[in-house]
Structures are given as C-alpha cells and as structure tokens.
Design a protein around this motif. Structure first.
Motif, PDB file in Angstrom:
ATOM      1  N   LYS A   1       0.830  -1.209   0.000  1.00 47.37           N
ATOM      2  CA  LYS A   1       0.000   0.000   0.000  1.00 47.37           C
ATOM      3  C   LYS A   1       0.862   1.257   0.000  1.00 47.37           C
ATOM      4  O   LYS A   1       0.604   2.180  -0.768  1.00 47.37           O
ATOM      5  N   THR A   2       1.893   1.292   0.840  1.00 51.36           N
ATOM      6  CA  THR A   2       2.730   2.500   0.878  1.00 51.36           C
ATOM      7  C   THR A   2       3.451   2.701  -0.442  1.00 51.36           C
ATOM      8  O   THR A   2       3.598   3.829  -0.890  1.00 51.36           O
TER       9      THR A   2
ATOM     10  N   TRP B   1       1.264   4.552  -2.793  1.00 55.96           N
ATOM     11  CA  TRP B   1       1.139   5.995  -2.525  1.00 55.96           C
ATOM     12  C   TRP B   1       2.369   6.742  -3.009  1.00 55.96           C
ATOM     13  O   TRP B   1       2.274   7.843  -3.535  1.00 55.96           O
TER      14      TRP B   1
ATOM     15  N   ASN C   1      -3.532   5.051  -5.836  1.00 58.03           N
ATOM     16  CA  ASN C   1      -3.282   4.838  -4.412  1.00 58.03           C
ATOM     17  C   ASN C   1      -4.223   3.780  -3.862  1.00 58.03           C
ATOM     18  O   ASN C   1      -5.438   3.888  -4.036  1.00 58.03           O
TER      19      ASN C   1
ATOM     20  N   PRO D   1      -2.840   8.056   2.616  1.00 59.88           N
ATOM     21  CA  PRO D   1      -2.592   7.834   1.181  1.00 59.88           C
ATOM     22  C   PRO D   1      -2.459   9.134   0.392  1.00 59.88           C
ATOM     23  O   PRO D   1      -1.564   9.275  -0.445  1.00 59.88           O
ATOM     24  N   GLU D   2      -3.308  10.104   0.699  1.00 62.91           N
ATOM     25  CA  GLU D   2      -3.276  11.390  -0.014  1.00 62.91           C
ATOM     26  C   GLU D   2      -2.024  12.185   0.312  1.00 62.91           C
ATOM     27  O   GLU D   2      -1.373  12.733  -0.581  1.00 62.91           O
TER      28      GLU D   2
ATOM     29  N   ASP E   1       1.132  10.505  -1.115  1.00 62.19           N
ATOM     30  CA  ASP E   1       1.096  10.674  -2.571  1.00 62.19           C
ATOM     31  C   ASP E   1       1.528  12.084  -2.969  1.00 62.19           C
ATOM     32  O   ASP E   1       2.349  12.265  -3.866  1.00 62.19           O
TER      33      ASP E   1
END
Length: 133
Positions: free
Chosen positions: A58-59, A62, A68, A108-109, A112
C-alpha cells in the motif's frame, strides 16, 4: 518547526476542513522523526514503519505514480506500534481507534502528494509541504 505549524501545513495540503487530520499527521511524523528512524526524515520513517508493519504494498502505491491503494483504521492500528498510536491519539484528544481511522483516511493522499516523483524526497518536511501547496 512547531507541531501546530506542521499540522497547519499538512491540513492545508489535505484541503479545507481537515485540520484535525493535519494535527494527527504532524504528531505522528514528529514522533517517528524523534525516534531517529528514517535518518531524520519523518516521511521516510513513516514509510519504513508502515512497510515493516505489513503495509509495504500500500505505501509503495502511494509513493509510486499509479493509483493509491486505500487504507483502513484497523490496518493502521495493526501496522503501527500501539504506543505510537496511543501517543498520537492523546495529543489530539481522540481515542486510538479514532486516530487510526483519521490517519487511514489522510495518509494515502498526503504521502502521494509529498512523493510526486515516485520516491521519498530528501530534505525538510516543511519545505516539501510548502512546495506541494
């Protein structure tokens, strides 16, 4: 930079009405930065902590330039040391579960936006945030 200033910058990066998440993120990044992980770069320490906590895929989504992957509060709670999450929650005046949920929504935002080239940049976190606003 003081935590409140960093929280304001992060809240601004997230957009209006999300100052609470900015404060939580500032507290989390400050806690990780103080631990010496990431060579003094709290964003690098955060990515490492989440990767070691089982959220590497997941990271990487991002940090990378693709879509994402979403994150849930329980995933944050499982990936982060409980003491870290509890400390961040206490500073924000929320429960650890509420902190995990808010961080899961914002991380996540933020990651990113702070990694537009597909890698964790070096340098001052405050300068990186200002460049992205």
């Amino acid at each position: 930079m003081a935590g409140n200033d960093l929280g304001s910058l992060l809240g601004g990066l997230l957009g209006g009405g999300r100052a609470g998440a900015g404060g939580l993120l500032a507290s989390l990044l400050g806690t990780l930065g103080d631990s010496g992980q990431g060579g003094g770069n709290p964003l690098q320490a955060l990515v490492r902590e989440l990767d070691e906590g089982g959220l590497g895929e997941k990271t990487r989504s991002w940090v990378g330039t693709g879509a994402n992957q979403p994150l849930s509060g329980p995933e944050i709670a499982q990936a982060m040391p409980y003491q870290t999450l509890e400390h961040v929650a206490q500073q924000a005046g929320v429960t650890p579960e509420q902190a995990a949920d808010q961080l899961a929504e914002a991380l996540p935002e933020v990651v990113d936006k702070l990694t537009p080239t597909g890698e964790v940049p070096q340098g001052s976190l405050e300068d990186l945030i200002r460049e992205r606003m």
